[in-house]
Design a protein around this motif. Structure first.
Motif, PDB file in Angstrom:
ATOM      1  N   GLN A 114       6.414  36.719  93.514  1.00 32.35           N
ATOM      2  CA  GLN A 114       7.306  37.556  92.855  1.00 32.35           C
ATOM      3  C   GLN A 114       8.469  36.705  92.552  1.00 32.35           C
ATOM      4  OE1 GLN A 114       7.917  41.567  94.092  1.00 32.35           O
ATOM      5  NE2 GLN A 114       9.884  41.622  93.211  1.00 32.35           N
TER       6      GLN A 114
ATOM      7  N   TYR B  27       1.146  38.085  85.559  1.00 31.44           N
ATOM      8  CA  TYR B  27       2.202  39.117  85.592  1.00 31.44           C
ATOM      9  C   TYR B  27       2.727  39.930  84.430  1.00 31.44           C
ATOM     10  CZ  TYR B  27       2.399  35.709  89.980  1.00 31.44           C
ATOM     11  OH  TYR B  27       2.167  35.163  90.901  1.00 31.44           O
TER      12      TYR B  27
ATOM     13  N   SER C 288       1.958  42.687  89.165  1.00 26.02           N
ATOM     14  CA  SER C 288       0.947  41.478  89.200  1.00 26.02           C
ATOM     15  C   SER C 288      -0.225  41.649  89.632  1.00 26.02           C
ATOM     16  CB  SER C 288       1.804  40.294  90.270  1.00 26.02           C
ATOM     17  OG  SER C 288       1.445  40.717  91.647  1.00 26.02           O
TER      18      SER C 288
ATOM     19  N   ILE D 186       1.336  43.917  92.712  1.00 27.15           N
ATOM     20  CA  ILE D 186       2.642  44.144  92.785  1.00 27.15           C
ATOM     21  C   ILE D 186       2.613  45.209  91.713  1.00 27.15           C
ATOM     22  CG2 ILE D 186       5.138  43.592  92.148  1.00 27.15           C
ATOM     23  CD1 ILE D 186       4.436  40.809  93.063  1.00 27.15           C
TER      24      ILE D 186
ATOM     25  N   SER E  68       4.091  37.566  97.912  1.00 25.70           N
ATOM     26  CA  SER E  68       3.958  38.989  97.809  1.00 25.70           C
ATOM     27  C   SER E  68       2.411  39.262  98.572  1.00 25.70           C
ATOM     28  CB  SER E  68       3.918  39.556  96.699  1.00 25.70           C
ATOM     29  OG  SER E  68       5.164  39.337  95.852  1.00 25.70           O
TER      30      SER E  68
ATOM     31  N   ILE F  42      10.315  41.669  87.304  1.00 27.87           N
ATOM     32  CA  ILE F  42       8.799  41.832  87.376  1.00 27.87           C
ATOM     33  C   ILE F  42       8.386  43.447  87.295  1.00 27.87           C
ATOM     34  CG2 ILE F  42       8.741  42.055  89.905  1.00 27.87           C
ATOM     35  CD1 ILE F  42       6.461  40.057  89.686  1.00 27.87           C
TER      36      ILE F  42
END
Lengths: 114, 116
Positions: free
Chosen positions: A101, B33, B48, B56, A95, B45
């Protein structure tokens, strides 16, 4: 979004039998991972696959990364009672900025009958 | 020694409350995460962080706010808890190695959140 199709959903096998489960995806992944989750615990990494076509073993476990990078299988030989748990495949994508991810399959619940 | 540790392991709270889950990793990893596992065991998810920077941020209600005081810690704060927030929340960490090997995530034991 990306989806992984993992099969079978559940398996009941006799102790000593071999087990096979697989995952397919419509998307390409750079890395495929297989995790096992015991009740009340977090997923524990079993095998990591980094190269298309790669076949890797970890004790009684063998996993392969498909040539197209869209599928993987996990085999367990000579199952024992402690193999009971939920097995997850996961496709990993980068990512950016050092972050990866994981897209998980829905899991295969394995039951071993002594 | 536990590599990725979360506290608490169980959390039962009433709707509308604010709660936090703490996570620490001693693996020297750069990225941490948060994943959510629903009642059907599906893992997805949420966030992050790499070295305290948010990387993320999946489609998660803004009642959820991650906070990383340093690269070994990533806490999850949840405001105005709702019944649908009940799930198991997993913290994980990974090593930054570009795009190649040894980048797999290691997970904590999970925090089972029950909102009543």
């Amino acid at each position: 979004g990306q989806q992984l199709n993992q099969s079978p959903q559940s398996m009941f096998i006799q102790e000593g039998e071999d087990v096979s489960m697989n995952c397919t995806s419509s998307s390409i992944f750079n890395t495929w991972l297989w995790y096992k989750q015991d009740p009340g615990e977090g997923p524990v990494l079993l095998i990591a696959l980094y190269k298309a076509g790669e076949l890797t073993s970890n004790g009684r476990l063998t996993a392969q990364f498909g040539i197209t990078r869209k599928d993987s299988f996990l085999n367990i030989s000579a199952s024992i009672p402690s193999d009971v748990g939920i097995y997850f495949c996961a496709g990993q994508t980068y990512s950016g900025a050092g972050s990866y991810q994981l897209t998980f399959g829905k899991g295969t619940k394995l039951s071993v009958i002594p | 020694d536990t590599a990725v540790s979360q506290t608490p392991k169980y959390l039962v709270t009433q709707m509308g409350n604010d709660k936090s889950i703490k996570c620490e990793q001693n693996l020297g990893h750069d990225t941490m995460y948060w994943y959510k596992q629903d009642s059907k065991k599906f893992l997805k998810i949420m966030f992050s962080y790499n070295n305290k920077e948010l990387i993320i941020n999946e489609t998660v209600p803004n009642r959820f706010s991650p906070k990383s005081p340093d690269k070994a810690h990533l806490n999850l704060h949840i405001n105005s808890l709702e019944l649908g927030d009940s799930a198991v929340y997993f913290c994980a960490s990974s090593l930054r190695q570009g795009r190649s090997q040894n980048t797999e995530a290691f997970f904590g034991q999970g925090t089972r959140l029950t909102v009543v």
